[in-house]
Design a protein around this motif. Structure first.
Motif, PDB file in Angstrom:
ATOM      1  N   LEU A   8      47.732 -55.617  -5.234  1.00  0.00           N
ATOM      2  CA  LEU A   8      47.039 -54.990  -6.492  1.00  0.00           C
ATOM      3  C   LEU A   8      47.590 -53.620  -6.722  1.00  0.00           C
ATOM      4  O   LEU A   8      47.895 -53.469  -8.042  1.00  0.00           O
ATOM      5  CB  LEU A   8      45.751 -55.105  -6.083  1.00  0.00           C
ATOM      6  N   SER A   9      47.643 -52.885  -6.020  1.00  0.00           N
ATOM      7  CA  SER A   9      48.092 -51.413  -6.315  1.00  0.00           C
ATOM      8  C   SER A   9      49.418 -51.387  -6.669  1.00  0.00           C
ATOM      9  O   SER A   9      49.779 -50.661  -7.749  1.00  0.00           O
ATOM     10  CB  SER A   9      47.926 -50.436  -5.101  1.00  0.00           C
ATOM     11  N   ALA A  50      44.021 -50.811 -16.148  1.00  0.00           N
ATOM     12  CA  ALA A  50      42.815 -50.507 -15.870  1.00  0.00           C
ATOM     13  C   ALA A  50      41.991 -51.586 -15.224  1.00  0.00           C
ATOM     14  O   ALA A  50      41.296 -51.241 -14.138  1.00  0.00           O
ATOM     15  CB  ALA A  50      42.147 -50.080 -16.962  1.00  0.00           C
ATOM     16  N   ASP A  51      42.034 -52.643 -15.773  1.00  0.00           N
ATOM     17  CA  ASP A  51      41.321 -53.784 -15.119  1.00  0.00           C
ATOM     18  C   ASP A  51      41.595 -54.119 -13.688  1.00  0.00           C
ATOM     19  O   ASP A  51      40.845 -54.248 -12.687  1.00  0.00           O
ATOM     20  CB  ASP A  51      41.260 -55.124 -15.876  1.00  0.00           C
ATOM     21  N   LEU A  52      43.027 -54.090 -13.289  1.00  0.00           N
ATOM     22  CA  LEU A  52      43.378 -54.157 -11.783  1.00  0.00           C
ATOM     23  C   LEU A  52      43.222 -53.424 -11.055  1.00  0.00           C
ATOM     24  O   LEU A  52      42.549 -53.261  -9.883  1.00  0.00           O
ATOM     25  CB  LEU A  52      44.878 -54.421 -12.075  1.00  0.00           C
ATOM     26  N   ALA A  53      43.131 -51.814 -11.534  1.00  0.00           N
ATOM     27  CA  ALA A  53      42.883 -50.946 -10.780  1.00  0.00           C
ATOM     28  C   ALA A  53      41.267 -50.818 -10.448  1.00  0.00           C
ATOM     29  O   ALA A  53      40.775 -50.233  -9.539  1.00  0.00           O
ATOM     30  CB  ALA A  53      43.239 -49.443 -11.520  1.00  0.00           C
ATOM     31  N   SER A  54      40.509 -51.709 -11.084  1.00  0.00           N
ATOM     32  CA  SER A  54      39.055 -51.878 -10.751  1.00  0.00           C
ATOM     33  C   SER A  54      38.733 -52.614  -9.564  1.00  0.00           C
ATOM     34  O   SER A  54      37.957 -52.412  -8.934  1.00  0.00           O
ATOM     35  CB  SER A  54      38.276 -52.085 -11.846  1.00  0.00           C
ATOM     36  N   VAL A  56      40.863 -52.464  -6.831  1.00  0.00           N
ATOM     37  CA  VAL A  56      41.593 -51.628  -5.923  1.00  0.00           C
ATOM     38  C   VAL A  56      40.348 -51.129  -5.156  1.00  0.00           C
ATOM     39  O   VAL A  56      39.455 -50.410  -5.695  1.00  0.00           O
ATOM     40  CB  VAL A  56      42.585 -50.672  -6.283  1.00  0.00           C
ATOM     41  N   VAL A  57      40.261 -51.421  -3.746  1.00  0.00           N
ATOM     42  CA  VAL A  57      39.120 -50.945  -2.904  1.00  0.00           C
ATOM     43  C   VAL A  57      39.931 -49.533  -2.115  1.00  0.00           C
ATOM     44  O   VAL A  57      41.105 -49.727  -1.526  1.00  0.00           O
ATOM     45  CB  VAL A  57      38.741 -51.958  -1.726  1.00  0.00           C
ATOM     46  N   GLY A  58      39.203 -48.551  -2.274  1.00  0.00           N
ATOM     47  CA  GLY A  58      39.457 -47.409  -1.398  1.00  0.00           C
ATOM     48  C   GLY A  58      40.726 -46.619  -2.219  1.00  0.00           C
ATOM     49  O   GLY A  58      41.045 -47.056  -3.407  1.00  0.00           O
ATOM     50  N   PRO A  59      40.977 -45.603  -1.575  1.00  0.00           N
ATOM     51  CA  PRO A  59      42.063 -44.773  -2.336  1.00  0.00           C
ATOM     52  C   PRO A  59      43.504 -45.457  -2.165  1.00  0.00           C
ATOM     53  O   PRO A  59      43.664 -46.220  -1.117  1.00  0.00           O
ATOM     54  CB  PRO A  59      42.242 -43.539  -1.383  1.00  0.00           C
ATOM     55  N   PRO A  60      44.468 -45.385  -3.243  1.00  0.00           N
ATOM     56  CA  PRO A  60      45.439 -46.022  -3.094  1.00  0.00           C
ATOM     57  C   PRO A  60      46.222 -45.413  -2.105  1.00  0.00           C
ATOM     58  O   PRO A  60      46.388 -44.439  -1.389  1.00  0.00           O
ATOM     59  CB  PRO A  60      46.402 -45.387  -4.410  1.00  0.00           C
ATOM     60  N   HIS A  61      47.156 -46.501  -1.534  1.00  0.00           N
ATOM     61  CA  HIS A  61      48.007 -46.002  -0.243  1.00  0.00           C
ATOM     62  C   HIS A  61      49.422 -45.946  -0.773  1.00  0.00           C
ATOM     63  O   HIS A  61      49.821 -46.635  -1.519  1.00  0.00           O
ATOM     64  CB  HIS A  61      47.932 -47.372   0.654  1.00  0.00           C
ATOM     65  N   PRO A  62      50.084 -44.894  -0.016  1.00  0.00           N
ATOM     66  CA  PRO A  62      51.372 -44.658  -0.414  1.00  0.00           C
ATOM     67  C   PRO A  62      52.304 -46.008  -0.263  1.00  0.00           C
ATOM     68  O   PRO A  62      51.899 -46.738   0.578  1.00  0.00           O
ATOM     69  CB  PRO A  62      51.930 -43.638   0.512  1.00  0.00           C
ATOM     70  N   VAL A  63      53.075 -46.266  -1.056  1.00  0.00           N
ATOM     71  CA  VAL A  63      53.973 -47.406  -1.196  1.00  0.00           C
ATOM     72  C   VAL A  63      55.210 -47.015  -0.162  1.00  0.00           C
ATOM     73  O   VAL A  63      55.690 -46.192  -0.437  1.00  0.00           O
ATOM     74  CB  VAL A  63      54.519 -47.817  -2.357  1.00  0.00           C
ATOM     75  N   ARG A 120      44.093 -62.651  -6.497  1.00  0.00           N
ATOM     76  CA  ARG A 120      44.266 -63.928  -7.192  1.00  0.00           C
ATOM     77  C   ARG A 120      43.426 -64.147  -8.438  1.00  0.00           C
ATOM     78  O   ARG A 120      44.321 -64.477  -9.574  1.00  0.00           O
ATOM     79  CB  ARG A 120      43.919 -65.131  -6.367  1.00  0.00           C
ATOM     80  N   GLU A 121      42.437 -63.690  -8.571  1.00  0.00           N
ATOM     81  CA  GLU A 121      41.339 -63.853  -9.606  1.00  0.00           C
ATOM     82  C   GLU A 121      42.010 -62.847 -10.961  1.00  0.00           C
ATOM     83  O   GLU A 121      42.089 -63.355 -12.058  1.00  0.00           O
ATOM     84  CB  GLU A 121      40.015 -63.385  -9.258  1.00  0.00           C
ATOM     85  N   LEU A 122      42.323 -61.528 -10.534  1.00  0.00           N
ATOM     86  CA  LEU A 122      42.864 -60.449 -11.587  1.00  0.00           C
ATOM     87  C   LEU A 122      44.135 -60.953 -12.101  1.00  0.00           C
ATOM     88  O   LEU A 122      44.400 -61.029 -13.356  1.00  0.00           O
ATOM     89  CB  LEU A 122      42.683 -59.220 -11.067  1.00  0.00           C
TER      90      LEU A 122
END
Length: 171
Positions: A8-9, A50-54, A56-63, A120-122
């Motif tokens: 997602l991120s 913006a919708d996908l970011a909503s 995301v659980v927790g802080p973004p992880h470095p890729v 999957r849903e988003l």
């Protein structure tokens, strides 16, 4: 080896990258209808991100630099900014079309059974919008090469389709 499925991120990051590419394309284009299309798709990507970011659980992880979907995405898009800034229209549209196809495939892959429910849903919710944006850019790219080498340019709509030209005084 198959490219990993985007998280997602990573989809959010790719959408942000895509917004930047569309901004460059709009700045480069001399066709008002294309500029309008690029800005419209850019706004769509912002809304989807913006919708996908909503979700995301927790802080973004470095890729990670290697092995992630986003790393492969960014590697595939390395030459895109230069093409958008300096390439001919056909090269610019071909590059944008390829970038949109990669994003479309990522959204389709994200709907797979083995993916987290939120992803999957988003992805399923926004897949039709991603498909439509890619289709519009693909049609614009495909329509660009259909003009005869000489003679007046046919009038085209936003998607690049030939439309009837209005001639003053004609009935």
């Amino acid at each position: 080896m198959r490219t990993p499925t985007a998280t997602l991120s990573e989809l959010v990051e790719a959408l942000h990258d895509g917004m930047d590419y569309l901004y460059l394309a709009a700045e480069r284009s001399h066709h008002p209808s294309r500029v309008q299309l690029f800005h419209r798709i850019r706004r769509l990507k912002a809304d989807i991100a913006a919708d996908l970011a909503s979700g995301v659980v927790g802080p973004p992880h470095p890729v990670p630099e290697d092995g992630s979907w986003l790393a492969a995405w960014r590697h595939a898009c390395l030459g895109l900014p230069a093409t958008l800034a300096h390439g001919p229209d056909r090269a610019m549209l071909t590059a944008l079309d390829a970038q949109e196809l990669r994003l479309l495939r990522a959204f389709r892959d994200a709907i797979g059974k083995d993916q987290p429910t939120t992803l999957r849903e988003l992805a399923a919710t926004h897949l039709p919008e991603i498909e439509e944006a890619r289709d519009e850019l693909h049609e614009l790219k495909s329509g660009l090469g259909s003009r005869p080498a000489s003679g007046p340019r046919p009038s085209r709509d936003v998607l690049g389709r030939v439309v009837a030209r209005h001639t003053p005084g004609a009935h």
